[in-house]
Scaffold this motif. Structure first.
Motif, short mmCIF file in Angstrom:
data_model
loop_
_atom_site.label_atom_id
_atom_site.label_comp_id
_atom_site.label_asym_id
_atom_site.label_seq_id
_atom_site.Cartn_x
_atom_site.Cartn_y
_atom_site.Cartn_z
N ASP A 1 47.52 -28.21 14.83
CA ASP A 1 46.87 -27.23 13.41
C ASP A 1 45.19 -27.29 12.20
OD1 ASP A 1 46.16 -24.52 12.04
OD2 ASP A 1 47.84 -25.88 10.31
N PHE A 2 44.70 -27.83 13.23
CA PHE A 2 42.74 -27.47 12.08
C PHE A 2 41.96 -26.79 12.08
CE2 PHE A 2 41.81 -29.49 16.20
CZ PHE A 2 40.91 -29.40 16.38
N ILE A 3 41.92 -26.58 11.21
CA ILE A 3 40.62 -25.69 10.99
C ILE A 3 39.29 -26.22 11.76
CG2 ILE A 3 38.50 -25.16 9.25
CD1 ILE A 3 39.92 -26.05 7.13
N GLY A 4 39.27 -24.92 12.96
CA GLY A 4 38.08 -24.45 14.11
C GLY A 4 38.74 -25.08 15.22
N ARG A 5 40.13 -24.95 15.60
CA ARG A 5 40.68 -25.47 16.90
C ARG A 5 40.71 -24.45 17.28
NH1 ARG A 5 45.44 -25.14 19.42
NH2 ARG A 5 45.93 -26.66 20.16
N ASP A 6 41.17 -23.23 17.19
CA ASP A 6 40.78 -22.12 18.67
C ASP A 6 39.49 -22.03 18.72
OD1 ASP A 6 42.94 -21.87 18.21
OD2 ASP A 6 43.46 -20.07 16.55
N ALA A 7 38.48 -22.47 17.70
CA ALA A 7 37.09 -22.52 18.10
C ALA A 7 36.08 -23.53 18.93
CB ALA A 7 36.17 -21.78 16.78
N VAL A 8 36.68 -24.77 19.05
CA VAL A 8 36.60 -25.86 20.09
C VAL A 8 37.25 -24.79 21.47
CG1 VAL A 8 37.24 -27.93 20.30
CG2 VAL A 8 36.33 -27.73 18.05
#
Length: 814
Positions: free
Chosen positions: A706-713
């Motif tokens: 879980d970190f901000i932007g993980r899905d976009a990466v």
């Protein structure tokens, strides 16, 4: 008299064109319960007397996008609202009178092409055809932008206000906001007064569109909005027989612009030394007011204008106008969420370009408020770039006396501000000055940019080619590459993150893995939900519950605010430690030899490898040595208590003499980093640039849950890259790159240079830039012919995905 509501989703304070634009765009996004409050009457501050120039081209791609949006919006408003905006595309001409300005306008024309703005270089005969009344005898160059325009500022604002009303916004005049309530760091309500009537509106969102009042209104809520009003002059002639529509004419070498308006000529000025106004407060009854005439101040501009446009000698002056406009410390306006207070937004400080900017600024801020992110990177104008001290009245009075004139001054690369200097100084400042430092200012910090030789003048001599410090930079660059150099980076922002949840918090806001041993340094980015880069940082674990985050000086306020907004319910404390520690960088192949000479510690690769921090002894004190580099060589950053920094410097300086230790400046750091292909935040990497396309995927660990932007990466990994960051070297060693030069691939403009400098080791100008790559392999991207356009000339460039200097980083890790 209509009753004010008791609650609203957003309250906009200020009824100039900026406030009207924000209201218009919020309602266009479907926001209900939008309230706009104006202390007097709409447009009564600055908007009503603006010249109404609406240009497209700004200094960066995204500022140009906002200005172009304004143009397109104003062209459509009349049909939507029925209020005539007076908008017309009359075009504009910028004329150069010197060789330096010629280079500037030709570079601007190249930049315009890279941003998709139509522009043409025109001869003196073509200028006279477009503008028959102008004297072109001493002209060195000119460019024509046929789609630039002009409009009626007040009617544009009123049209925006009507558009907002049509979609449900409530607009109230004669209402003064007297207070802003907050609870636990968030806006909760505003208080207002209308005559003898008072009241409160509960709201989670307040937008400061207060124009020249924005600084004082921001202070009411503890929000920093540094700006100051200055007197701004223009004259309007009597009617001139036979006068037809003309393009706007700018002659920046004479500090003047000319606008045809209804058969008259408006002559305006951006004089080199401006007159700040109402430093101690604007009169409470100010409304549609003019300031006293000062013909002596304006006369030098008029004298040159009569020679430039001789018909002015025969035309009578109908109006001599002097009105106030607000200016900021860096000539960029203020936009975005206030870092001090959630739910508080700013849209103000337009530096005399409010008409051309407000349409786009209102759109961008409304999008930001609606989604939590701007529509694209707007770092140039983000209010979070401002430092707390910059609201100081004396500082602003001095600085804006210069920044107004800088709008039309030569925009040389590396140009330094002359006013309001010497405010933030490193503990090494005097020691560096004694040894030849020539300082530049950055976020208020005085930083050694280069070191003069004995007998050499300690001043900048600005130029578009090799400036007077070029050989000094080369010598410092060579010392870092082949010997040992020392430079001061005490201006680094340093944020201590402490608490039992420090590891979990940093793992959430950073792309890298923070679950590392004590002493490990992690290079990483803070990402937004789109995978864009919000911060480029190093994070060092100091203990099980403590880390130090190191960030650029200019982004400290912004990065602290970003982190604070994402703490949530975690038990974490954020502390600004910037002033507690100096940072002395010792870099180069002989850096290990120097440090061994001043310290009993083991500096070997086995004991102190790359990416490790540890406590060491230096001289008679202690320091924390971080083995990292931004120049692409073996070296250490030494973090030293501020009170002991001078001692450490003196010990290093004395021991370094036999090794040829050279003091170095920040121009050297930039030329070394660009050879190595290291990205520069704010130029090469921004919140709009995807971390994978920036070539920084190695710093992101998607195995973390879980970190901000993980899905976009993960999404971009699966879908493929759309752009790739490349490094370029010009084959002509005499040409210079700075930024925004067009990149051509197989003869077509595909992008622009995000940052540039001269690579002294590689022997040519180096630039960074993104190129489209959808569906293409690396080989296909590189198997092309690349050129970069420099002041209208296309120069062949070699392109590389890997760093042109030391591509395997062997020198860094020896």
């Amino acid at each position: 008299m209509n009753a004010l509501p008791t609650q609203a989703r957003a309250v906009i304070v200020g009824g100039g064109i900026a406030g009207c634009s924000v209201a218009y765009h919020l309602t266009k996004l479907g926001w209900k319960d939008v309230v706009l409050l104006e202390r007097k009457r709409l447009t009564s501050g600055t908007t009503w007397h603006a010249a109404g120039l609406i240009a497209q081209l700004r200094a960066s791609k995204n500022m140009t996008r906002l200005a172009k949006y304004s143009q397109e919006l104003y062209g459509e408003l009349e049909a939507e609202t029925g209020i005539a905006t007076g908008f017309r595309r009359c075009g504009s001409i910028t004329m150069a009178l010197t060789e330096a300005r010629r280079e500037e306008v030709l570079r601007q024309a190249s930049m315009a092409r890279s941003f998709g703005v139509e522009v043409h270089e025109v001869s003196d005969a073509e200028v006279r055809e477009l503008y028959p009344h102008v004297n072109t005898e001493d002209m060195t160059a000119a460019v024509h932008l046929p789609l630039d325009g002009q409009g009626d500022p007040a009617n544009i604002a009123l049209s925006l206000a009507k558009g907002a009303r049509q979609r449900g916004a409530q607009v109230f005049e004669g209402v003064e906001v007297t207070g802003v309530d907050q609870d636990r760091g968030r806006v909760t309500a505003i208080h207002w007064r209308r005559g003898d009537e008072t009241g409160t509106i509960t709201t989670p969102n307040v937008v400061n569109c207060g124009g020249m009042w924005a600084r004082d209104f921001g202070k009411m809520a503890g929000v920093n909005v540094p700006l100051q009003a200055c007197e701004h002059f223009y004259i309007v002639t009597e009617n001139i027989a036979g006068m037809t529509q003309l393009p706007v004419l700018r002659v920046p070498d004479e500090c003047a612009y000319y606008k045809e308006d209804a058969g008259k000529i408006l002559l305006g000025a951006f004089e080199p030394v401006a007159k700040p106004w109402a430093v101690d407060g604007i009169p409470a009854d100010f409304e549609f007011d003019q300031l006293p005439e000062d013909f002596d101040h304006f006369e030098p501009i008029l004298e040159q204008a009569v020679s430039r446009v001789p018909m002015l000698a025969e035309a009578g002056i109908h109006t001599f106008f002097n009105g106030p406009e607000s200016f900021t410390p860096d000539d960029a306006y203020h936009l975005g969420p206030a870092p001090e207070l959630d739910g508080y937004y700013v849209c103000a400080g337009f530096n005399s370009i409010g008409i051309q900017s407000s349409g786009g600024a209102g759109m961008a801020l409304a999008h930001w408020m609606d989604t939590g992110l701007p529509p694209f990177d707007i770092g140039d104008v983000d209010i979070a770039r401002m430092q707390p001290f910059q609201r100081n009245k004396r500082y602003l009075k001095e600085r804006v006396s210069e920044t107004l004139g800088l709008l039309y001054a030569d925009h040389f690369p590396y140009r330094q501000k002359a006013t309001s200097r010497g405010i933030r100084r490193s503990p090494l400042h005097n020691l560096l000055a004694e040894n030849g430092a020539v300082f530049g200012e950055f976020a208020g910090w005085e930083r050694a940019n280069w070191f003069a030789n004995e007998g050499q003048e300690r001043e900048y001599r600005y130029d578009w080619g090799r400036q007077n410090w070029f050989d000094n930079q080369k010598a410092e660059h060579d010392a870092i590459r082949n010997g040992v150099g020392l430079y001061d980076m005490s201006s680094f922002g340093k944020i201590k993150v402490e608490g039992p949840d420090a590891e979990a918090f940093l793992n959430h806001v950073c792309g890298g893995d923070m679950s590392v041993p004590v002493g490990k340094i992690v290079y990483t980015q803070m990402l937004n939900v789109n995978g864009g880069i919000e911060a480029d940082i190093t994070v060092t674990r100091l203990s099980e519950t403590s880390y130090i985050v190191v960030t650029p000086a200019a982004t400290l306020v912004r990065d602290m605010a970003w982190m604070r907004r994402h703490v949530g319910d975690r038990f974490v404390v954020l502390t600004d430690m910037t002033s507690a520690e100096a940072v002395i960088c010792v870099m180069g192949p002989k850096s290990r030899d120097l440090l061994k000479a001043v310290s009993p510690d083991d500096w070997s690769n086995e004991v102190h490898p790359f990416g490790k921090a540890r406590e060491v002894e230096i001289g008679m004190t202690l320091a924390r040595a971080h083995r990292v580099t931004y120049v692409g060589e073996l070296g250490w950053e030494l973090y030293v208590p501020t009170d002991q920094a001078a001692h450490v410097f003196e010990v290093l300086w004395q021991a370094g003499a036999p090794l040829g230790l050279k003091l170095c400046g920040l121009h050297m750091m930039d030329s070394c980093r660009i050879e190595k292909g290291f990205r520069h935040f704010g130029h090469d990497i921004t919140g709009e640039d995807h971390v994978l396309e920036a070539g920084l995927g190695f710093a992101v660990k998607t195995a973390k849950p879980d970190f901000i932007g993980r899905d976009a990466v993960l999404s971009r990994k699966e879908g493929g890259l759309q752009m790739r960051m490349l490094q370029f070297q010009l084959t002509d060693p005499d040409k210079m790159l700075f930024h925004a030069e067009p990149i051509l691939r197989d003869g077509e403009i595909v992008s622009y240079v995000t940052s540039g400098n001269y690579g002294h080791t590689l022997g040519g100008a180096i630039g960074m830039g993104y190129v489209p790559c959808a569906g293409q392999s690396v080989a296909e991207v590189l198997d092309s012919t690349y050129q970069i356009e420099v002041a209208g000339e296309r120069v062949t460039a070699t392109a590389s995905l890997k760093p042109l200097y030391d591509p395997k980083s062997e020198r860094v890790k020896v």
